[in-house]
Write a protein that holds these residues in place. Structure first.
Motif, PDB file in Angstrom:
ATOM      1  N   MET A   1       0.848  -1.194   0.000  1.00 43.05           N
ATOM      2  CA  MET A   1       0.000   0.000   0.000  1.00 43.05           C
ATOM      3  C   MET A   1       0.882   1.241   0.000  1.00 43.05           C
ATOM      4  SD  MET A   1      -2.724   1.218   2.894  1.00 43.05           S
ATOM      5  CE  MET A   1      -1.393   1.238   4.087  1.00 43.05           C
ATOM      6  N   SER A   2       0.632   2.154  -0.896  1.00 43.98           N
ATOM      7  CA  SER A   2       1.443   3.356  -1.010  1.00 43.98           C
ATOM      8  C   SER A   2       0.773   4.524  -0.306  1.00 43.98           C
ATOM      9  CB  SER A   2       1.659   3.705  -2.486  1.00 43.98           C
ATOM     10  OG  SER A   2       0.443   4.137  -3.068  1.00 43.98           O
ATOM     11  N   ALA A   3       1.602   5.514   0.034  1.00 47.14           N
ATOM     12  CA  ALA A   3       1.045   6.736   0.610  1.00 47.14           C
ATOM     13  C   ALA A   3       0.092   7.395  -0.369  1.00 47.14           C
ATOM     14  CB  ALA A   3       2.175   7.685   0.993  1.00 47.14           C
ATOM     15  N   GLY A   4       0.385   7.270  -1.662  1.00 46.35           N
ATOM     16  CA  GLY A   4      -0.476   7.878  -2.676  1.00 46.35           C
ATOM     17  C   GLY A   4      -1.875   7.302  -2.671  1.00 46.35           C
ATOM     18  N   SER A   5      -1.998   5.981  -2.548  1.00 43.15           N
ATOM     19  CA  SER A   5      -3.326   5.367  -2.543  1.00 43.15           C
ATOM     20  C   SER A   5      -4.087   5.718  -1.265  1.00 43.15           C
ATOM     21  CB  SER A   5      -3.225   3.848  -2.707  1.00 43.15           C
ATOM     22  OG  SER A   5      -2.562   3.254  -1.606  1.00 43.15           O
ATOM     23  N   THR A   6      -3.356   5.816  -0.158  1.00 40.47           N
ATOM     24  CA  THR A   6      -4.006   6.228   1.100  1.00 40.47           C
ATOM     25  C   THR A   6      -4.516   7.654   0.988  1.00 40.47           C
ATOM     26  OG1 THR A   6      -2.566   4.753   2.374  1.00 40.47           O
ATOM     27  CG2 THR A   6      -3.662   6.524   3.580  1.00 40.47           C
TER      28      THR A   6
ATOM     29  N   SER B   1      -8.644   2.225  -1.863  1.00 38.06           N
ATOM     30  CA  SER B   1      -7.683   1.141  -1.652  1.00 38.06           C
ATOM     31  C   SER B   1      -6.963   1.445  -0.348  1.00 38.06           C
ATOM     32  CB  SER B   1      -6.693   1.041  -2.812  1.00 38.06           C
ATOM     33  OG  SER B   1      -5.774  -0.025  -2.596  1.00 38.06           O
ATOM     34  N   LEU B   2      -7.469   0.853   0.739  1.00 42.02           N
ATOM     35  CA  LEU B   2      -6.951   1.145   2.077  1.00 42.02           C
ATOM     36  C   LEU B   2      -6.632  -0.142   2.810  1.00 42.02           C
ATOM     37  CD1 LEU B   2      -9.426   3.921   3.303  1.00 42.02           C
ATOM     38  CD2 LEU B   2      -6.979   4.221   2.854  1.00 42.02           C
ATOM     39  N   ASP B   3      -5.452  -0.180   3.396  1.00 42.16           N
ATOM     40  CA  ASP B   3      -5.076  -1.273   4.279  1.00 42.16           C
ATOM     41  C   ASP B   3      -5.063  -0.776   5.718  1.00 42.16           C
ATOM     42  OD1 ASP B   3      -4.752  -3.102   2.246  1.00 42.16           O
ATOM     43  OD2 ASP B   3      -2.591  -2.810   2.082  1.00 42.16           O
ATOM     44  N   PHE B   4      -5.678  -1.555   6.619  1.00 37.25           N
ATOM     45  CA  PHE B   4      -5.689  -1.263   8.052  1.00 37.25           C
ATOM     46  C   PHE B   4      -4.871  -2.348   8.740  1.00 37.25           C
ATOM     47  CE2 PHE B   4      -9.335   0.660   6.164  1.00 37.25           C
ATOM     48  CZ  PHE B   4      -9.614   1.812   6.894  1.00 37.25           C
ATOM     49  N   LEU B   5      -3.700  -1.980   9.254  1.00 36.33           N
ATOM     50  CA  LEU B   5      -2.797  -2.929   9.877  1.00 36.33           C
ATOM     51  C   LEU B   5      -3.034  -2.964  11.378  1.00 36.33           C
ATOM     52  CD1 LEU B   5      -1.424  -1.984   7.133  1.00 36.33           C
ATOM     53  CD2 LEU B   5       0.709  -2.794   8.136  1.00 36.33           C
TER      54      LEU B   5
END
Length: 210
Positions: A1-6, A162-166
């Motif tokens: 996941m990139s900062a751009g997609s976040t 497009s978000l990932d939650f870790l």
């Protein structure tokens, strides 16, 4: 996941996110208790930063308790919401991996559910960056989801994202903080409130080493 997609994802949902979460602290007594403690510990010691500030609800809460606070967020649209909703406060677009803040200048940092979007391999660099900008003995208060999984969203507020939650185990984050030069002063967890995503919530209050 990139900062751009976040960034792009939160830009798309900024208005909806603000409408839903702006007043969330009203029903989160445990979070308010920790923020009250943080405000007391940093009172009159200088500027504090809420990193990943979203629409500014935590920055506002700290301001109301006497803190000199700035809100920082990666998303320009989220910063626009924060500025619209809290015109008396200061907000700035910023990447937590390269903060536009002089070393040793902050009395404290809050980061509630913002490191959860950082790739695990980048977490040590982010914590060292937090350490860099804090005063000696400055405080860092983290809020996060407890676990070891990654939850991916392709849709949020009925918009494509497009978000990932870790998720992080408390001991894993404690070790990472200590490796970055922090001393953990408080560790806490709670069950989710009914209106929240149903995950266990973790909190770590850490102090920068001398």
């Amino acid at each position: 996941m990139s900062a751009g997609s976040t960034r792009t994802s939160y830009d798309r949902v900024a208005a909806d996110y603000a409408a839903k979460f702006l007043n969330e602290l009203e029903s989160k007594s445990f979070d308010r208790h920790l923020l009250n403690l943080f405000a007391e510990l940093t009172h009159e010691h200088g500027l504090v930063a809420d990193i990943g500030c979203g629409p500014g609800q935590i920055a506002r809460y700290l301001h109301e308790r006497g803190a000199a606070v700035i809100g920082l967020d990666l998303s320009p649209q989220m910063i626009a919401q924060a500025q619209r909703l809290h015109p008396a406060l200061l907000f700035q677009i910023a990447d937590m991996q390269a903060l536009p803040i002089a070393g040793g200048s902050l009395a404290g940092i809050t980061a509630f559910y913002s490191i959860i979007h950082i790739p695990r391999a980048s977490l040590p660099d982010v914590l060292r960056e937090f350490h860099r900008v804090l005063q000696p003995s400055g405080y860092l208060l983290l809020g996060f989801h407890i676990g070891s999984q990654t939850v991916h969203l392709d849709n949020f507020f009925e918009k494509p994202v497009s978000l990932d939650f870790l998720f992080y185990e408390i001991d894993v984050l404690r070790s990472a903080l200590e490796a970055a030069g922090f001393k953990v002063a408080l560790s806490a967890h709670r069950a989710p409130y009914p209106q929240e995503h149903q995950s266990q919530r973790g909190y770590l209050l850490a102090q920068r080493g001398e």
